[in-house]
Enzyme design. Structure first.
Site, PDB file in Angstrom:
ATOM      1  N   LEU A  89       0.845  -1.201   0.000  1.00 47.43           N
ATOM      2  CA  LEU A  89       0.000   0.000   0.000  1.00 47.43           C
ATOM      3  C   LEU A  89       0.878   1.248   0.000  1.00 47.43           C
ATOM      4  O   LEU A  89       2.099   1.169  -0.108  1.00 47.43           O
ATOM      5  CB  LEU A  89      -0.928  -0.036   1.215  1.00 47.43           C
ATOM      6  CG  LEU A  89      -2.004  -1.134   1.195  1.00 47.43           C
ATOM      7  CD1 LEU A  89      -2.707  -1.225   2.539  1.00 47.43           C
ATOM      8  CD2 LEU A  89      -3.018  -0.876   0.080  1.00 47.43           C
ATOM      9  N   TYR A 144       1.158   3.083   8.068  1.00 46.80           N
ATOM     10  CA  TYR A 144       0.846   2.934   6.645  1.00 46.80           C
ATOM     11  C   TYR A 144       1.676   1.789   6.066  1.00 46.80           C
ATOM     12  O   TYR A 144       2.740   1.453   6.563  1.00 46.80           O
ATOM     13  CB  TYR A 144       1.013   4.234   5.863  1.00 46.80           C
ATOM     14  CG  TYR A 144       2.363   4.925   5.880  1.00 46.80           C
ATOM     15  CD1 TYR A 144       3.466   4.399   5.211  1.00 46.80           C
ATOM     16  CD2 TYR A 144       2.518   6.161   6.513  1.00 46.80           C
ATOM     17  CE1 TYR A 144       4.680   5.051   5.195  1.00 46.80           C
ATOM     18  CE2 TYR A 144       3.727   6.832   6.504  1.00 46.80           C
ATOM     19  CZ  TYR A 144       4.810   6.267   5.835  1.00 46.80           C
ATOM     20  OH  TYR A 144       6.021   6.921   5.826  1.00 46.80           O
ATOM     21  N   CYS A 145       1.138   1.156   5.031  1.00 50.97           N
ATOM     22  CA  CYS A 145       1.719  -0.035   4.403  1.00 50.97           C
ATOM     23  C   CYS A 145       2.145  -1.068   5.449  1.00 50.97           C
ATOM     24  O   CYS A 145       3.300  -1.473   5.510  1.00 50.97           O
ATOM     25  CB  CYS A 145       2.914   0.351   3.523  1.00 50.97           C
ATOM     26  SG  CYS A 145       3.343  -0.932   2.325  1.00 50.97           S
ATOM     27  N   PRO A 146       1.192  -1.502   6.298  1.00 54.76           N
ATOM     28  CA  PRO A 146       1.553  -2.441   7.359  1.00 54.76           C
ATOM     29  C   PRO A 146       1.940  -3.807   6.802  1.00 54.76           C
ATOM     30  O   PRO A 146       1.440  -4.231   5.768  1.00 54.76           O
ATOM     31  CB  PRO A 146       0.264  -2.539   8.185  1.00 54.76           C
ATOM     32  CG  PRO A 146      -0.835  -2.204   7.219  1.00 54.76           C
ATOM     33  CD  PRO A 146      -0.253  -1.211   6.258  1.00 54.76           C
ATOM     34  N   LYS A 157       6.872   2.384  14.482  1.00 65.46           N
ATOM     35  CA  LYS A 157       7.465   1.897  13.229  1.00 65.46           C
ATOM     36  C   LYS A 157       8.349   2.963  12.589  1.00 65.46           C
ATOM     37  O   LYS A 157       7.960   4.119  12.473  1.00 65.46           O
ATOM     38  CB  LYS A 157       6.336   1.505  12.268  1.00 65.46           C
ATOM     39  CG  LYS A 157       6.795   1.077  10.870  1.00 65.46           C
ATOM     40  CD  LYS A 157       5.608   0.604  10.067  1.00 65.46           C
ATOM     41  CE  LYS A 157       5.919   0.396   8.615  1.00 65.46           C
ATOM     42  NZ  LYS A 157       4.776  -0.129   7.862  1.00 65.46           N
TER      43      LYS A 157
END
Length: 277
Positions: A89, A144-146, A157
């Site tokens: 993502l 975001y973009c896990p 993160k």
């Protein structure tokens, strides 16, 4: 560690040279290196790269029901957008984020997906010995973009890892949030989803971004750390891993020819995908 201790490494440092070029060019670089390393036309390679303000959208992001309203918001914030045709993502690229690609060959034996991820986790821990024991790899919900191999310290993160495989080459890529505010970048992606969804139910479940779960390494370490500092650490680490035998320099004329092929392919695929919507 066995994947990283090698007789020779090649180091291509593009942390200064590509920041004003399209991130699509970086995808083509890694495809080219997958081919070259995978076919043993060059030795295992590490490439560092930085791009100026760009939001790289995944295919699912491009399918947000109100994407046409969300993109202008990113543009007003000063970000270009591109869509990648691989998984994952949206991620943010800017001058405070260092991307590192490790490219290995499967000619001598296959490298399974977890093994590839673990090699990058090990590489990042070796880069930052002062916090190595605190670096954990698990999915940070709200980022975001896990992904399963999100890298974090204290639940915040600072990096995400992905992989690309082509012609027996494996490119393991990490985006390292080195400088600036991790939460500010996360707010940008939160706006993308809020405006792009407008509260609509969709088959695909988009992440609910919580900016407080993201931070830069500078914020986490509590000391100023620059992209340039980390680039030097990468070079020194490669010397240690290869007993000092590190090839420097960018592509040869023959390699540039192969790169042109992969760049055309990446651009054409991107255009077709955008046309499909």
């Amino acid at each position: 560690m066995s994947n990283l201790l090698l007789p020779q490494w090649r180091f291509i440092d593009e942390s200064m040279s590509v920041n004003n070029r399209s991130a699509l060019e970086s995808f083509a670089m890694d495809d080219t290196l997958c081919h070259l390393v995978g076919q043993q036309m060059t030795v295992p390679t590490v490439r560092t790269w930085v791009h100026d303000e760009t939001v790289v959208l995944g295919i699912q992001d491009h399918r947000l029901p109100h994407i046409e309203k969300a993109l202008p918001v990113l543009q007003e914030a000063g970000y270009k957008t591109i869509v990648r045709n691989s998984g994952g993502l949206a991620v943010v690229l800017d001058e405070g984020i260092l991307n590192i690609s490790i490219i290995l060959s499967e000619q001598e034996g296959s490298i399974d997906i977890p093994e590839g991820y673990e090699a990058m986790v090990e590489f990042v821990r070796l880069l930052f010995p002062e916090v190595a024991e605190q670096i954990e790899a698990y999915e940070i919900v709200g980022s975001y973009c896990p992904g399963t191999y999100d890298l974090s310290i204290g639940g915040k993160k600072f990096a995400g890892i992905s992989q690309r495989r082509l012609r027996q080459g494996v490119a393991i890529q990490v985006y390292l949030c080195v400088e600036g505010s991790g939460a500010e970048r996360a707010r940008l992606i939160r706006d993308l989803y809020e405006i792009g969804l407008q509260g609509e139910e969709t088959k695909f479940v988009y992440p609910e971004i919580r900016p407080e779960v993201m931070a830069s390494l500078s914020e986490l370490i509590g000391e100023p750390l620059t992209v340039s500092d980390v680039g030097i650490r990468v070079q020194l680490l490669l010397r240690a891993l290869s007993e000092g035998d590190v090839q420097m320099g960018s592509f040869t004329p023959e390699e540039i020819e192969l790169y042109s092929f992969y760049l055309n392919r990446v651009v054409e695929r991107n255009e077709k995908m955008l046309a499909r919507g």
